[in-house]
Write a protein that holds these residues in place. Structure first.
Motif, PDB file in Angstrom:
ATOM      1  N   LYS A  39       1.204   0.876  -2.429  1.00  0.00           N
ATOM      2  CA  LYS A  39       0.984  -0.395  -3.129  1.00  0.00           C
ATOM      3  C   LYS A  39       1.712  -1.533  -2.420  1.00  0.00           C
ATOM      4  O   LYS A  39       1.195  -2.661  -2.347  1.00  0.00           O
ATOM      5  N   ILE A  40       2.882  -1.262  -1.892  1.00  0.00           N
ATOM      6  CA  ILE A  40       3.641  -2.280  -1.168  1.00  0.00           C
ATOM      7  C   ILE A  40       2.887  -2.696   0.093  1.00  0.00           C
ATOM      8  O   ILE A  40       2.808  -3.892   0.427  1.00  0.00           O
ATOM      9  N   VAL A  41       2.315  -1.724   0.793  1.00  0.00           N
ATOM     10  CA  VAL A  41       1.542  -2.031   2.003  1.00  0.00           C
ATOM     11  C   VAL A  41       0.353  -2.930   1.665  1.00  0.00           C
ATOM     12  O   VAL A  41       0.063  -3.908   2.381  1.00  0.00           O
ATOM     13  N   ILE A  42      -0.324  -2.636   0.567  1.00  0.00           N
ATOM     14  CA  ILE A  42      -1.473  -3.451   0.157  1.00  0.00           C
ATOM     15  C   ILE A  42      -1.037  -4.877  -0.146  1.00  0.00           C
ATOM     16  O   ILE A  42      -1.678  -5.850   0.284  1.00  0.00           O
ATOM     17  N   ALA A  43       0.076  -5.026  -0.884  1.00  0.00           N
ATOM     18  CA  ALA A  43       0.559  -6.354  -1.247  1.00  0.00           C
ATOM     19  C   ALA A  43       0.974  -7.149  -0.011  1.00  0.00           C
ATOM     20  O   ALA A  43       0.627  -8.333   0.130  1.00  0.00           O
ATOM     21  N   VAL A  44       1.704  -6.508   0.890  1.00  0.00           N
ATOM     22  CA  VAL A  44       2.172  -7.195   2.105  1.00  0.00           C
ATOM     23  C   VAL A  44       0.994  -7.590   2.987  1.00  0.00           C
ATOM     24  O   VAL A  44       0.934  -8.715   3.513  1.00  0.00           O
ATOM     25  N   ASP A  45       0.038  -6.686   3.160  1.00  0.00           N
ATOM     26  CA  ASP A  45      -1.136  -6.992   3.982  1.00  0.00           C
ATOM     27  C   ASP A  45      -1.977  -8.115   3.372  1.00  0.00           C
ATOM     28  O   ASP A  45      -2.523  -8.961   4.099  1.00  0.00           O
TER      29      ASP A  45
END
Length: 235
Positions: free
Chosen positions: A182-188
């Motif tokens: 989820k963090i990767v999705i938000a950052v991307d």
């Protein structure tokens, strides 16, 4: 004698006519009341039907979409600050989310502290900031992709927050790997949104964000420019 008889006859007619007139008035009054009652019932049914249709329409729309639409209208009505005002805060939030991912790599992550991190500092105003940036992108013709990035980022963070809450309650189904995803999705998503910003504005925002991240003991106060001081007061 004839006159007396005629008067008596007329009095009888009057006595018999008056009750009939009263009955007619009563019947007319009843008909009027029935017509009004019928009209009121018809109006009430129409209002109930309208309310039912509206309620069903609202139930068919996700809550986050309703909230998003309300907030979109607020941002559009409110006169936006210059674009460069929002960029440093968005970049700092992106870095803050990345830092949260690093804390999850510890042996015993503090899930409650991680949830608080999503609500403190620059992240506290993320929703307003990224919607303002998306509105600027919309004015430049990139609104569709920009608002999709906003929705994707906010949805990922909401799901991350839910996972952190469940993990704080010792729910084994809330895995750290899922949180990192989820963090990767938000950052991307934030990275894609920032690509809609003009390069000169983006570079300026990165410089301010980098200066804000430098420890105070390594930076002389006189080196902080006016824009950085303004950013500190906002955050």
């Amino acid at each position: 004698m004839a006159t007396t008889t005629n008067c008596s006859f007329n009095s009888s007619i009057q006595r018999y006519e008056l009750p009939n007139l009263r009955n007619q008035k009563q019947q007319q009054s009843v008909r009027v009341k029935c017509a009004l009652l019928h009209q009121e019932n018809r109006e009430s049914r129409r209002l109930v039907s309208i309310s039912l249709v509206f309620s069903l329409h609202c139930l068919s729309i996700p809550q986050h979409a309703i909230a998003g639409n309300i907030l979109d209208k607020y941002v559009k009505r409110k006169k936006l600050d210059p674009l460069e005002t929002y960029i440093p805060a968005v970049i700092l939030t992106q870095l803050q989310i990345e830092d949260l991912g690093k804390t999850l790599e510890l042996d015993q992550p503090q899930y409650v502290s991680c949830r608080n991190l999503l609500r403190s500092g620059p992240a506290a105003s993320l929703r307003i900031n990224i919607r303002a940036v998306a509105q600027y992108a919309s004015d430049s013709g990139n609104g569709k992709s920009a608002f999709q990035n906003v929705d994707q980022c906010l949805r990922a963070l909401e799901e991350l927050d839910s996972l952190l809450l469940n993990a704080s309650r010792n729910d084994g189904a809330a895995s750290v790997e899922t949180m990192k995803a989820k963090i990767v999705i938000a950052v991307d998503s934030l990275d894609s949104l920032l690509k809609t910003v003009p390069l000169d504005v983006l570079d300026k925002g990165k410089a301010i964000a980098d200066a804000y991240r430098v420890p105070e003991e390594d930076t002389a106060p006189e080196k902080l420019d006016t824009e950085l001081k303004q950013l500190e007061s906002i955050l």
